[in-house]
Design a protein around this motif. Structure first.
Motif, mmCIF file in Angstrom:
data_model
loop_
_atom_site.group_PDB
_atom_site.id
_atom_site.type_symbol
_atom_site.label_atom_id
_atom_site.label_comp_id
_atom_site.label_asym_id
_atom_site.label_seq_id
_atom_site.Cartn_x
_atom_site.Cartn_y
_atom_site.Cartn_z
ATOM 1 N N ASN A 18 0.795 -1.206 0.159
ATOM 2 C CA ASN A 18 -0.148 -0.090 0.135
ATOM 3 C C ASN A 18 0.768 1.162 -0.080
ATOM 4 N N ASN A 152 -5.221 3.529 5.640
ATOM 5 C CA ASN A 152 -4.735 4.399 4.493
ATOM 6 C C ASN A 152 -4.300 5.862 4.785
ATOM 7 N N GLY A 182 -5.756 3.983 -5.165
ATOM 8 C CA GLY A 182 -5.265 2.965 -4.720
ATOM 9 C C GLY A 182 -5.132 1.576 -5.809
#
Length: 321
Positions: A18, A152, A182
């Motif tokens: 991520n 996030n 994303g």
């Protein structure tokens, strides 16, 4: 000849990827290369602990030690800024056990899910809104992040610290965070149809991942679950269901198992395939709500992998539109 910048992040694959994706977008894909199939500029090595000179905790909720190297030329694994031979370390102040001992010549750049240090990154309330901040400077309201979820927000702060260490401008990084949506299959915003948001979290193959996904939303959720059961407990999401989930739709081999585990908490309906799941979700969801595919299961009963499952979900959502 221009010297390329390569970044390597060690850590749990799902966590590191991520931050990797955000930093990649900040750098721009023209400068970096990948070795595992993403159109990114970074490399992820899936090990949990690495003894290295630079450490970073990707998430304050999960104590994973990772290492970072920014390399200016092939074979040179010193950690530098472009144009400078200064080592740096990026640290998560919320997780002190992962902070390395470094010498006085090593620059330390920090981030935390709270008030930032003077040259660090963190969160602060400004005029009633929560902002990503660098020291005393407000950068971006959390509500304007292109990514959803508290995890996030942590990823964005870690990416800001990494990019800052590498010499990227704050303006460039903030614009990236505003636009970046994303990676596919990780709380991916697919579409909004008739006022309902459809989110693909097919990578959510365990119950803890579903819990994190549910924590990303304040709106009521119609949750699609199921696949091949992994034999674990569904207890991690039980407490979240009454407040967050209005309806659960189950499919696949685990449909009966999930129904038995959760039917005393939330209404559950079973369907035979993804198309039926999406259609039922569309009939059930109200404007302002979220339809979330977060299966808590492996995909192998019906699909080759989680990517194929997520693509099938996206295809049926697009047919609604």
């Amino acid at each position: 000849m221009e010297q390329a910048t390569r970044v390597q992040i060690w850590g749990g694959m799902d966590l590191a990827v991520n931050v990797l994706a955000i930093v990649t977008a900040m750098f721009g894909t023209s400068r970096l290369t990948t070795r595992f199939g993403l159109t990114t500029t970074l490399t992820v090595v899936p090990v949990l602990i690495v003894l290295g000179m630079v450490m970073l905790a990707i998430s304050p909720m999960i104590s994973v030690v990772v290492g970072l190297q920014i390399v200016r030329r092939a074979g040179n694994y010193a950690v530098t800024r472009p144009g400078r031979e200064m080592l740096f370390t990026v640290v998560n102040r919320d997780d002190p056990l992962t902070i390395p001992l470094v010498g006085p010549v090593v620059e330390v750049i920090s981030w935390r899910m709270g008030k930032p240090e003077l040259d660090g990154f963190g969160l602060a309330e400004v005029d009633g809104q929560e902002y990503l901040c660098h020291g005393f400077e407000s950068l971006l309201p959390v509500g304007e992040l292109g990514l959803v979820g508290r995890h996030n927000v942590a990823n964005a702060l870690a990416a800001l610290a990494l990019g800052h260490a590498a010499g990227l401008s704050l303006v460039t990084m903030v614009e990236t965070l505003r636009k970046f949506r994303g990676l596919p299959h990780r709380c991916q915003q697919v579409a909004e149809v008739a006022g309902v948001s459809y989110v693909n979290d097919s990578k959510g193959t365990n119950v803890d991942a579903v819990a994190r996904a549910l924590d990303s939303f304040h709106q009521p959720v119609v949750l699609i679950m199921g696949g091949r059961d992994k034999g674990g407990s569904y207890q991690a999401i039980e407490a979240r269901l009454p407040d967050k989930v209005r309806q659960v739709i189950v499919m696949g081999e685990a449909a009966e198992t999930i129904t038995r585990a959760l039917q005393h908490i939330v209404p559950i309906q079973s369907v035979t395939d993804m198309g039926a799941a999406v259609r039922l979700a569309a009939e059930t969801a109200r404007p302002g709500e979220v339809v979330l595919l977060s299966p808590a299961c492996a995909s192998y009963d019906m699909y080759a992998n989680y990517r194929q499952r997520g693509e099938d979900f996206c295809r049926h959502v697009q047919q609604l539109a």
